[in-house]
Design a protein around this motif. Sequence first.
Motif, PDB file in Angstrom:
ATOM      1  N   ALA A 230       0.862  -1.118   0.042  1.00 48.45           N
ATOM      2  CA  ALA A 230      -0.145   0.086   0.039  1.00 48.45           C
ATOM      3  C   ALA A 230       0.931   1.327  -0.053  1.00 48.45           C
ATOM      4  O   ALA A 230       1.025   1.883   0.921  1.00 48.45           O
ATOM      5  CB  ALA A 230      -0.994   0.080   1.236  1.00 48.45           C
ATOM      6  N   ARG A 231       1.580   1.673  -1.224  1.00 50.27           N
ATOM      7  CA  ARG A 231       2.544   2.712  -1.014  1.00 50.27           C
ATOM      8  C   ARG A 231       1.886   3.949  -1.134  1.00 50.27           C
ATOM      9  O   ARG A 231       2.674   4.961  -1.237  1.00 50.27           O
ATOM     10  CB  ARG A 231       3.521   2.223  -2.253  1.00 50.27           C
ATOM     11  N   ASP A 232       0.432   3.984  -1.359  1.00 52.40           N
ATOM     12  CA  ASP A 232      -0.268   5.356  -1.425  1.00 52.40           C
ATOM     13  C   ASP A 232      -0.672   5.777  -0.299  1.00 52.40           C
ATOM     14  O   ASP A 232      -1.752   6.780  -0.037  1.00 52.40           O
ATOM     15  CB  ASP A 232      -1.287   5.164  -2.492  1.00 52.40           C
ATOM     16  N   ALA A 233      -0.386   4.888   1.012  1.00 53.23           N
ATOM     17  CA  ALA A 233      -0.846   5.164   2.364  1.00 53.23           C
ATOM     18  C   ALA A 233      -0.316   6.720   2.712  1.00 53.23           C
ATOM     19  O   ALA A 233       0.822   6.973   2.589  1.00 53.23           O
ATOM     20  CB  ALA A 233      -0.395   4.327   3.314  1.00 53.23           C
ATOM     21  N   LYS A 234      -1.426   7.394   3.022  1.00 57.90           N
ATOM     22  CA  LYS A 234      -1.177   8.671   3.754  1.00 57.90           C
ATOM     23  C   LYS A 234      -1.382   8.998   5.149  1.00 57.90           C
ATOM     24  O   LYS A 234      -2.240   8.316   5.816  1.00 57.90           O
ATOM     25  CB  LYS A 234      -2.054   9.743   3.068  1.00 57.90           C
ATOM     26  N   VAL A 235      -0.419   9.677   5.781  1.00 56.02           N
ATOM     27  CA  VAL A 235      -0.706  10.068   7.030  1.00 56.02           C
ATOM     28  C   VAL A 235      -0.808  11.541   7.493  1.00 56.02           C
ATOM     29  O   VAL A 235      -0.144  12.412   6.623  1.00 56.02           O
ATOM     30  CB  VAL A 235       0.659   9.642   8.091  1.00 56.02           C
ATOM     31  N   PHE A 236      -1.286  11.978   8.396  1.00 58.87           N
ATOM     32  CA  PHE A 236      -1.700  13.318   8.923  1.00 58.87           C
ATOM     33  C   PHE A 236      -1.089  13.311  10.361  1.00 58.87           C
ATOM     34  O   PHE A 236      -1.662  12.524  11.139  1.00 58.87           O
ATOM     35  CB  PHE A 236      -3.026  13.969   8.554  1.00 58.87           C
TER      36      PHE A 236
ATOM     37  N   MET B 278       7.092  19.134  17.534  1.00 57.53           N
ATOM     38  CA  MET B 278       7.231  17.728  17.220  1.00 57.53           C
ATOM     39  C   MET B 278       6.641  17.294  15.754  1.00 57.53           C
ATOM     40  O   MET B 278       7.438  16.417  15.003  1.00 57.53           O
ATOM     41  CB  MET B 278       6.656  16.762  18.341  1.00 57.53           C
ATOM     42  N   ALA B 279       5.511  17.814  15.565  1.00 54.95           N
ATOM     43  CA  ALA B 279       4.919  17.326  14.155  1.00 54.95           C
ATOM     44  C   ALA B 279       5.848  17.422  12.976  1.00 54.95           C
ATOM     45  O   ALA B 279       5.659  16.299  12.105  1.00 54.95           O
ATOM     46  CB  ALA B 279       3.731  18.252  14.044  1.00 54.95           C
ATOM     47  N   PRO B 280       6.811  18.380  12.733  1.00 52.75           N
ATOM     48  CA  PRO B 280       7.419  18.186  11.403  1.00 52.75           C
ATOM     49  C   PRO B 280       8.253  17.022  11.534  1.00 52.75           C
ATOM     50  O   PRO B 280       8.505  16.285  10.333  1.00 52.75           O
ATOM     51  CB  PRO B 280       8.369  19.385  11.454  1.00 52.75           C
ATOM     52  N   ARG B 281       8.773  16.655  12.664  1.00 56.50           N
ATOM     53  CA  ARG B 281       9.847  15.523  12.710  1.00 56.50           C
ATOM     54  C   ARG B 281       8.961  14.241  12.673  1.00 56.50           C
ATOM     55  O   ARG B 281       9.255  13.178  11.863  1.00 56.50           O
ATOM     56  CB  ARG B 281      10.587  15.198  14.114  1.00 56.50           C
ATOM     57  N   VAL B 282       7.683  14.125  13.067  1.00 61.62           N
ATOM     58  CA  VAL B 282       6.860  13.063  12.889  1.00 61.62           C
ATOM     59  C   VAL B 282       6.669  12.737  11.304  1.00 61.62           C
ATOM     60  O   VAL B 282       6.710  11.591  10.803  1.00 61.62           O
ATOM     61  CB  VAL B 282       5.620  12.977  13.707  1.00 61.62           C
ATOM     62  N   LEU B 283       6.177  14.033  10.570  1.00 61.12           N
ATOM     63  CA  LEU B 283       6.085  13.586   9.170  1.00 61.12           C
ATOM     64  C   LEU B 283       7.401  13.468   8.412  1.00 61.12           C
ATOM     65  O   LEU B 283       6.878  12.927   7.387  1.00 61.12           O
ATOM     66  CB  LEU B 283       5.421  15.288   8.861  1.00 61.12           C
ATOM     67  N   GLU B 284       8.319  13.941   8.912  1.00 61.19           N
ATOM     68  CA  GLU B 284       9.641  13.734   8.061  1.00 61.19           C
ATOM     69  C   GLU B 284      10.024  12.289   8.121  1.00 61.19           C
ATOM     70  O   GLU B 284      10.373  11.775   7.213  1.00 61.19           O
ATOM     71  CB  GLU B 284      10.774  14.577   8.642  1.00 61.19           C
ATOM     72  N   HIS B 285       9.621  11.535   9.176  1.00 66.26           N
ATOM     73  CA  HIS B 285       9.967  10.241   9.517  1.00 66.26           C
ATOM     74  C   HIS B 285       9.060   9.377   8.547  1.00 66.26           C
ATOM     75  O   HIS B 285       9.437   8.459   8.328  1.00 66.26           O
ATOM     76  CB  HIS B 285       9.637   9.813  11.173  1.00 66.26           C
ATOM     77  N   ALA B 286       7.733  10.010   8.734  1.00 65.92           N
ATOM     78  CA  ALA B 286       6.847   9.170   7.684  1.00 65.92           C
ATOM     79  C   ALA B 286       7.426   9.236   5.873  1.00 65.92           C
ATOM     80  O   ALA B 286       7.328   8.310   5.569  1.00 65.92           O
ATOM     81  CB  ALA B 286       5.497   9.738   7.689  1.00 65.92           C
ATOM     82  N   HIS B 287       7.724  10.568   5.768  1.00 61.94           N
ATOM     83  CA  HIS B 287       8.312  10.614   4.389  1.00 61.94           C
ATOM     84  C   HIS B 287       9.199   9.673   4.217  1.00 61.94           C
ATOM     85  O   HIS B 287       9.426   8.910   3.225  1.00 61.94           O
ATOM     86  CB  HIS B 287       8.688  12.151   4.221  1.00 61.94           C
ATOM     87  N   ARG B 288      10.642   9.484   5.105  1.00 68.64           N
ATOM     88  CA  ARG B 288      11.447   8.703   4.934  1.00 68.64           C
ATOM     89  C   ARG B 288      11.328   7.161   4.954  1.00 68.64           C
ATOM     90  O   ARG B 288      11.846   6.505   4.195  1.00 68.64           O
ATOM     91  CB  ARG B 288      12.704   9.071   6.180  1.00 68.64           C
ATOM     92  N   LEU B 289       9.992   6.808   5.504  1.00 66.33           N
ATOM     93  CA  LEU B 289       9.773   5.500   5.288  1.00 66.33           C
ATOM     94  C   LEU B 289       8.738   5.051   4.212  1.00 66.33           C
ATOM     95  O   LEU B 289       8.181   4.116   4.197  1.00 66.33           O
ATOM     96  CB  LEU B 289       9.125   5.132   6.892  1.00 66.33           C
ATOM     97  N   GLY B 290       8.526   6.085   3.316  1.00 69.31           N
ATOM     98  CA  GLY B 290       7.835   5.863   2.108  1.00 69.31           C
ATOM     99  C   GLY B 290       6.311   6.026   2.265  1.00 69.31           C
ATOM    100  O   GLY B 290       5.560   5.754   1.179  1.00 69.31           O
TER     101      GLY B 290
END
Length: 381
Positions: free
Chosen positions: A129-135, A159-171
């Motif tokens: 599911a490579r199209d999974a989105k997180v907010f 903290m929010a930028p760090r959490v979303l950067e982590h999501a981005h790095r994990l695909g």
Amino acid sequence: MTDRIREFLRNRRDDGPIMVVDLEVVAENFTKFARALPDTRVFYAVKANPAPEILNLLAEMGSCFDCASVVEIEQAMATGASADRISFGNTIKKEKDIARALQYGVRLFAVDCEAEVEKIARQAEILGARDAKVFCRFLQDCEGAEWPLSRKFGCAAEMAPRVLEHAHRLGLQAYGLSFHVGSQQTNMGAWDAALTTASSIFATLAERGIELKMVNMGGGFPTRYLKDVPAAEAYGAAIFEALTKHFGNRLPETIIEPGRGMVGNAGIIESEVVLISKKSDEDEVRWVYLDIGKFHGLAETMDEAIRYPIRTERDGDAVAPCVLAGPTCDSVDVMYEKKPYDLPVSLSIGDKVLIEATGAYTTTYSTVGFNGFAPLASVCI
């Protein structure tokens, strides 16, 4: 009370408390939200009242659904709503439930920490599911809300930028942000303060090469209890003004999650007086015990936060202060004691009492058989 509910109760013969929802009121509320913010998607908060009749109606009208569990996702999908109209909005999810949601086709997930991001990323990779989105939900001041939220959900804004950067790095797709200004929020400026923070986080991540697309502005839209509240149109105008102030001509996709504001004023509970007594001969305050209490639908009377309008068949007679309590053998089953209600002196055992604006967070807060009392019955008309 609508004429339809009045007619239903007039002809009712069943015993025990019941909550009646007028679906026409729900439809009117949805239309008001949709018109108030025409470019914003409405995700009904299923937890407020998951009655199938309500979900089916809202699905037919084009609503999306904010779900807190796999069961709620299944309830939403049972209406025929497609998975792209569903958000898994709980920030606390078992990994197996994330997997089930992904298998159903749900792709929009709330997070508030790196660990939750990692659970979603693992399952998205396993299931392709490579199209999974997180907010990412950030904490927001709830000043002005009658039912403020705790720190259970959301992270500090920094903290929010760090959490979303982590999501981005994990695909995963770092899709956006969310916040909640508190339930029964009567301060329309609350959204302005939250959108100030959201725009700042958008800018921070843009500098790091991550373009966010969506802001979930949560719920908090009130229903009328004892005090008048602003109309949906007024909230829409205030929110749109705040969006344009903070985002200019580059408005993000937006979501709102009305729950209480969607169904609260559509429901009424009919209950019965079980007992009226005093605690001493000198006591001027009567105790009125109903056949419904905190354990059977009225949990939001905790700390007397939500004060429901109450009507009786003896309204117009002289009144005196009363403590209102439920029927169970539990000492916390007292609704209103700090600030008693003025009820008719002529009120008697067996009289019917109507508790208004109870369409939200009543049937879902009802226990399953505590003290042997049945869960709150409900019907949609």
